[in-house]
Design a protein around this motif. Structure first.
Motif, PDB file in Angstrom:
ATOM      1  N   ARG A   1       0.857  -1.194   0.000  1.00 25.81           N
ATOM      2  CA  ARG A   1       0.000   0.000   0.000  1.00 25.81           C
ATOM      3  C   ARG A   1       0.889   1.238   0.000  1.00 25.81           C
ATOM      4  O   ARG A   1       1.992   1.233   0.550  1.00 25.81           O
ATOM      5  N   ASP A   2       0.392   2.290  -0.617  1.00 27.52           N
ATOM      6  CA  ASP A   2       1.138   3.545  -0.666  1.00 27.52           C
ATOM      7  C   ASP A   2       0.904   4.299   0.649  1.00 27.52           C
ATOM      8  O   ASP A   2      -0.207   4.739   0.943  1.00 27.52           O
ATOM      9  N   LEU A   3       1.983   4.442   1.436  1.00 31.98           N
ATOM     10  CA  LEU A   3       1.882   5.161   2.703  1.00 31.98           C
ATOM     11  C   LEU A   3       2.204   6.638   2.555  1.00 31.98           C
ATOM     12  O   LEU A   3       2.215   7.367   3.560  1.00 31.98           O
ATOM     13  N   ASN A   4       2.483   7.074   1.337  1.00 32.97           N
ATOM     14  CA  ASN A   4       2.773   8.492   1.084  1.00 32.97           C
ATOM     15  C   ASN A   4       1.873   9.026  -0.034  1.00 32.97           C
ATOM     16  O   ASN A   4       2.357   9.525  -1.056  1.00 32.97           O
ATOM     17  N   PRO A   5       0.551   8.908   0.104  1.00 33.81           N
ATOM     18  CA  PRO A   5      -0.334   9.310  -1.008  1.00 33.81           C
ATOM     19  C   PRO A   5      -0.289  10.801  -1.308  1.00 33.81           C
ATOM     20  O   PRO A   5      -0.590  11.209  -2.434  1.00 33.81           O
ATOM     21  N   ASP A   6       0.059  11.608  -0.309  1.00 33.62           N
ATOM     22  CA  ASP A   6       0.056  13.059  -0.506  1.00 33.62           C
ATOM     23  C   ASP A   6       1.417  13.608  -0.906  1.00 33.62           C
ATOM     24  O   ASP A   6       1.561  14.823  -1.089  1.00 33.62           O
ATOM     25  N   VAL A   7       2.424  12.759  -1.033  1.00 35.69           N
ATOM     26  CA  VAL A   7       3.775  13.196  -1.386  1.00 35.69           C
ATOM     27  C   VAL A   7       3.951  13.122  -2.892  1.00 35.69           C
ATOM     28  O   VAL A   7       3.622  12.099  -3.518  1.00 35.69           O
ATOM     29  N   ASN A   8       4.439  14.197  -3.481  1.00 37.38           N
ATOM     30  CA  ASN A   8       4.670  14.246  -4.921  1.00 37.38           C
ATOM     31  C   ASN A   8       5.704  13.199  -5.328  1.00 37.38           C
ATOM     32  O   ASN A   8       6.619  12.880  -4.571  1.00 37.38           O
ATOM     33  N   ALA A   9       5.547  12.670  -6.538  1.00 37.60           N
ATOM     34  CA  ALA A   9       6.473  11.636  -7.011  1.00 37.60           C
ATOM     35  C   ALA A   9       7.904  12.130  -7.078  1.00 37.60           C
ATOM     36  O   ALA A   9       8.854  11.348  -6.945  1.00 37.60           O
ATOM     37  N   PHE A  10       8.103  13.429  -7.286  1.00 37.31           N
ATOM     38  CA  PHE A  10       9.449  13.984  -7.396  1.00 37.31           C
ATOM     39  C   PHE A  10      10.050  14.346  -6.037  1.00 37.31           C
ATOM     40  O   PHE A  10      11.168  14.829  -5.965  1.00 37.31           O
ATOM     41  N   GLN A  11       9.290  14.132  -4.961  1.00 40.92           N
ATOM     42  CA  GLN A  11       9.781  14.470  -3.627  1.00 40.92           C
ATOM     43  C   GLN A  11       9.996  13.245  -2.757  1.00 40.92           C
ATOM     44  O   GLN A  11      10.244  13.365  -1.567  1.00 40.92           O
ATOM     45  N   ARG A  12       9.919  12.071  -3.353  1.00 43.38           N
ATOM     46  CA  ARG A  12      10.081  10.861  -2.576  1.00 43.38           C
ATOM     47  C   ARG A  12      11.567  10.517  -2.435  1.00 43.38           C
ATOM     48  O   ARG A  12      12.421  11.044  -3.154  1.00 43.38           O
TER      49      ARG A  12
ATOM     50  N   ASN B   1       9.576   3.586  -2.654  1.00 40.95           N
ATOM     51  CA  ASN B   1       8.985   4.925  -2.518  1.00 40.95           C
ATOM     52  C   ASN B   1       7.609   4.891  -1.863  1.00 40.95           C
ATOM     53  O   ASN B   1       7.073   5.932  -1.484  1.00 40.95           O
ATOM     54  N   LEU B   2       7.014   3.680  -1.779  1.00 46.59           N
ATOM     55  CA  LEU B   2       5.718   3.551  -1.102  1.00 46.59           C
ATOM     56  C   LEU B   2       5.879   3.442   0.415  1.00 46.59           C
ATOM     57  O   LEU B   2       4.885   3.535   1.132  1.00 46.59           O
ATOM     58  N   PHE B   3       7.109   3.222   0.878  1.00 44.27           N
ATOM     59  CA  PHE B   3       7.346   2.986   2.301  1.00 44.27           C
ATOM     60  C   PHE B   3       7.487   4.311   3.042  1.00 44.27           C
ATOM     61  O   PHE B   3       7.700   5.368   2.458  1.00 44.27           O
ATOM     62  N   ASN B   4       7.408   4.191   4.388  1.00 49.77           N
ATOM     63  CA  ASN B   4       7.624   5.325   5.281  1.00 49.77           C
ATOM     64  C   ASN B   4       8.930   5.149   6.035  1.00 49.77           C
ATOM     65  O   ASN B   4       9.334   4.014   6.340  1.00 49.77           O
ATOM     66  N   LEU B   5       9.584   6.249   6.346  1.00 49.58           N
ATOM     67  CA  LEU B   5      10.756   6.216   7.207  1.00 49.58           C
ATOM     68  C   LEU B   5      10.328   6.452   8.647  1.00 49.58           C
ATOM     69  O   LEU B   5       9.475   7.306   8.912  1.00 49.58           O
TER      70      LEU B   5
END
Length: 868
Positions: A50-61, A330-334
């Motif tokens: 699952r995408d845990l960063n839905p609100d993060v732009n693709a260029f900011q991951r 890029n779908l993961f969270n730190l």
């Protein structure tokens, strides 16, 4: 009992019977081990992240730079692939599936691709420059050769112009110098330019020179016989050499501008013959040297591309795997420490141990000492639907998913469709010959499965046929079976056991004169049934269609009602699994009673009629009350039953009482009235029982909550009473809204089921209609085409038969197998999607889409082939 039956079926059929049980897991990975662990999961293909960063732009991951590096590597590989295909070099495909390289290997891959691209671009630029130089020298060589003739003519005192006046296109004018340019026997000195121009531009070039220079220039042109290669595009073009004579600098400037506008290339051409010969010798020497250098350049380019072609398939796989891994990361969270990556994923419960083993392998490969952590999570979100399939069941599952993906853990129609789909198709397509053609084609695809799959063609129609090869295989096999039952082979019959009919009271002359005769069971039937299928004599009978119509129409209704009853029973397993006791009482029971007491009872009447009544026969069936004369119509009986109307007794000549009994068995009238009354009671049962019971349960729950509240707080004071009253009113309003929705939904569902039971039963008559149409089309094609060829004799007759057979075979395959087969396929699909699945199937789920290298590579390969 039902739970035990379901467990047995689930154990034997696996997730095909019901989708896999899924769970949401939380995954903790150390940053150093995340890449290797995701790589192992990609090879496994059992985890949907699952995408845990839905609100993060693709260029900011976090890993956007790595993804860009992969895009750049993929661009370089596509450039190499384009150059390899341009030279027609085969790319080696060993079928290997290399593992995703480690992150440190990306630098080596980038360096390799950079070196190959730079080397190839440098070679291409050098080759283009050499080809351009070669083209110029070749054009100059032709100019020196072709213009020698023009100068020879000039030395003899004339300049021949092929530039004609546009108003006189057929005329070629030989012009001497302007106003007789030979004054006193001495020719006037003329200037000239020489060059090369595309052959198709010559006519327009001539007209422009004529009009711009007012006829005061002289043009000679000659075609270059061999085509020349354009160094920019590589195309072969045809050109012509020209030379233009003129007088004065003004005309010279004008001529050069015109040449520039038509993109003609001008070359220096010496006037003296000795200089021209010397230049020609130098040009030939340089051309030979250029040919040598060009050959060496092409050999070097070829060696580079051959070396790249051996590895380019594996390079593509490696780069795409690396890119997919970083996309997934890029779908993961730190976490807050920046040393751990957190992911959430859907996984099948049965595969959790396999997934944990893959995570341990990834951790060991990365050299990390911190093991990954996989925790199961509780969630109210609907899990994805995952049905395990193999190459046999994949096609049938695709038919179901095309209508709608099953809701989570809903009964899957696919295992039943494996049998019912080809069988219902075969009822419509019952012909042993046509079924054999379909079976043979599918068997060829199944036997040649691996080499055909390796071809990876982008032909969409072929891919559809090949993907459904096992469906076509079963459809052909079942069609052969029903063709034997119908005794129909290309509109002819097989006489396997001899006919059980005999012609009586007719002479041979009567038979030959009539040709086709109706079969009368009273006199012609021997007395015992045919061992298997239809008697072959029916193919010659005049009343064949009348007999087959009745037979096929009845079996269509029987199969349809059994199919719908089975769909309702399958819905019971859904209710039991999801513990919907209310649905069993208020939906399943009235639905099954309504269908059995009305429509299944009609099929029972058909069997009673077949068993009790027979054709009148002086020996085998002398009793007229059990003959077909006294057999009541099932349709009329069913209509009278629904209308509570008794059948009218028949009179003969108005005086003598008819001996026929209007009832098939004793007590039929009372039983039928009871069945209709119960079926009618099922309608309000379906409509009102569920909302009423839900209201009762809510009131009971509300009273329990209220009593609990009073017990905990003691006697309520005035403010508390008002507050409680307000809460009750608000809750009551919400309940009313919910109950209104339940009532509307239940009303729609009831109307749909009741009316659908009638319309769906009639819809199964398409089995009879298409079977009749197929048989008649086959017979028409035989009688109008091949039969005429069989009547011809001699050598000419053989040629005519050969031509007619070719036409008949083509039309058989094109119309009866392909068109009729497609029509029967679509109607069978509709019977499953609408008539069968509407009884139990919601289809409101979403597919399980795991992170799988295999799926990603197949998609990328298909996209690449489509782009080509």
């Amino acid at each position: 009992m039902s739970a035990a039956l379901e467990s047995v079926l689930e154990a034997t059929m696996g997730s095909l019977f019901r989708s896999e049980e899924m769970t949401l897991c939380q995954l903790f990975l150390q940053s150093e081990a995340a890449y290797a662990c995701v790589s192992e999961l990609g090879e496994l293909g059992l985890v949907q992240f699952r995408d845990l960063n839905p609100d993060v732009n693709a260029f900011q991951r976090k890993f956007v730079n790595e993804v860009r590096r992969c895009d750049e590597m993929e661009r370089k590989l596509r450039y190499l692939e384009k150059e390899i295909k341009k030279d027609g070099i085969p790319m080696l495909d060993t079928g290997e599936n290399p593992e995703a390289p480690q992150p440190r290997e990306m630098i080596d891959l980038e360096a390799t691709f950079e070196k190959l691209e730079n080397e190839l671009r440098e070679v291409n630029q050098n080759a283009e420059a050499l080809k351009r130089n070669f083209l110029e020298l070749t054009e100059l060589k032709h100019i020196l050769r072709k213009t020698q003739v023009f100068f020879d003519e000039a030395e003899h005192g004339s300049v021949v112009s092929q530039m004609a006046d546009p108003s006189r296109e057929e005329e070629q004018v030989t012009l001497l110098g302007e106003e007789g340019l030979r004054a006193g026997g001495q020719a006037l000195k003329l200037g000239f330019v020489a060059g090369v121009i595309l052959r198709e531009r010559i006519p327009a070039f001539e007209r422009m020179l004529w009009r711009a220079c007012r006829g005061n220039v002289f043009l000679r042109q000659a075609e270059i016989e061999t085509p020349l290669e354009d160094p920019s595009t590589g195309d072969q073009v045809f050109k012509s050499v020209f030379i233009i004579f003129f007088q004065g600098d003004q005309l010279k400037t004008r001529v050069k501008k015109i040449c520039e506008g038509f993109r003609a290339t001008l070359y220096p051409c010496p006037e003296a013959p000795a200089d021209r010969r010397e230049m020609a010798m130098g040009v030939m020497t340089r051309i030979e040297d250029l040919n040598t250098v060009l050959g060496q350049t092409q050999d070097h380019r070829h060696r580079v591309l051959v070396a790249a072609a051996k590895n380019i398939k594996n390079w593509f796989i490696k780069v795409r795997k690396i890119k997919a891994i970083y996309h997934t990361l890029n779908l993961f969270n730190l976490d807050v420490t920046q040393k751990c990556l957190i992911a959430e994923c859907w996984v099948p419960v049965l595969d959790i141990e396999t997934i944990q083993q893959a995570l341990r392998r990834g951790t060991e490969r990365s050299g990390s000492s911190v093991p990954p952590i996989l925790n199961r999570m509780e969630t109210f979100e609907d899990p994805p639907t995952y049905n395990r399939t193999n190459k046999f069941t994949k096609g049938f599952q695709a038919l179901i998913d095309a209508y709608g993906v099953a809701s989570y853990r809903e009964m899957n129609p696919a295992p039943y469709t494996i049998i019912t789909f080809p069988f219902l198709f075969a009822v419509m397509f019952g012909d042993l010959g046509h079924g054999m053609l379909m079976f043979a084609f599918a068997a060829w695809m199944v036997l040649k499965e691996k080499p055909l799959a390796a071809q990876k063609t982008d032909n969409e129609i072929w891919n559809i046929f090949f993907g459904g090869r096992y469906i076509i295989f079963l459809m052909g096999l079942f069609s052969m079976y029903t063709g034997l039952i119908y005794n129909d082979v290309f509109s002819k019959s097989l006489n396997l056991f001899g006919s059980h009919w005999e012609i009586r009271n007719l002479t041979s002359k009567d038979v030959l004169d009539n040709g086709v005769l109706p079969i009368n069971p009273t006199w012609d039937y021997v007395g015992h049934p045919y061992p298997f299928g239809m008697d072959p004599i029916w193919q010659l009978a005049e009343n064949k269609i009348i007999f087959l119509n009745s037979y096929k129409m009845k079996i269509s209704i029987i199969f349809g009602i059994i199919h719908m009853l089975f769909g309702v029973v399958v819905g019971l397993f859904n209710h039991l699994y999801f513990k919907r006791r209310l649905n069993i009482i208020c939906e399943f029971i009235p639905q099954i009673l309504f269908l059995i007491f009305l429509f299944f009872y009609m099929t029972i009447l058909m069997f009673i009629k077949w068993i009790k009544y027979a054709a009148p026969h002086p020996i085998n069936n002398p009793d007229v009350t059990t003959s077909s004369f006294c057999a009541p119509s099932v349709l009329i009986t069913f209509i009278n039953m629904v209308l509570f109307k008794s059948p009218e007794e028949k009179d003969t000549e108005g005086t003598k009482k008819n001996p026929c009994d209007p009832w098939m068995y004793g007590g039929q009238n009372g039983l039928q009235m009871l069945l209709v009354l119960v079926a009618l009671l099922c309608i309000p049962w379906m409509l009102f029982a569920k909302p009423f019971m839900m209201m009762q349960e809510r009131k009971k729950k509300h009273m329990q909550d209220l009593n609990t509240h009073n017990t905990e707080n003691g006697d309520l004071d005035g403010s508390g009473a008002v507050q409680a009253q307000g809460q009750v009113q608000g809750g009551h309003k919400e309940e009313e809204e919910d109950m209104a929705e339940v009532m509307i939904h239940q009303g729609i569902h009831t109307i749909e089921y009741v009316l659908g039971s009638v319309s769906h039963t009639a819809s199964y008559l398409r089995l009879w209609a298409l079977s009749l149409a197929h048989a008649q089309l086959s017979e028409v094609l035989w009688n109008m085409v091949l039969r005429n060829g069989l009547t011809q004799g001699g050598g000419l007759g053989g040629i005519i038969l050969w031509a007619l057979f070719a036409f008949w075979a083509t039309m058989t395959v094109a119309i009866l197998v392909l068109m009729e087969g497609l029509s029967a396929f679509l109607h069978t699909l509709r019977l499953h999607w609408v008539e069968f699945q509407s009884k139990f199937y919601l289809g409101q789920g979403y597919s399980f889409t795991p992170f799988s290298f295999e799926i990603l590579l197949e998609t990328a390969q298909a996209t690449s082939e489509a782009a080509d």
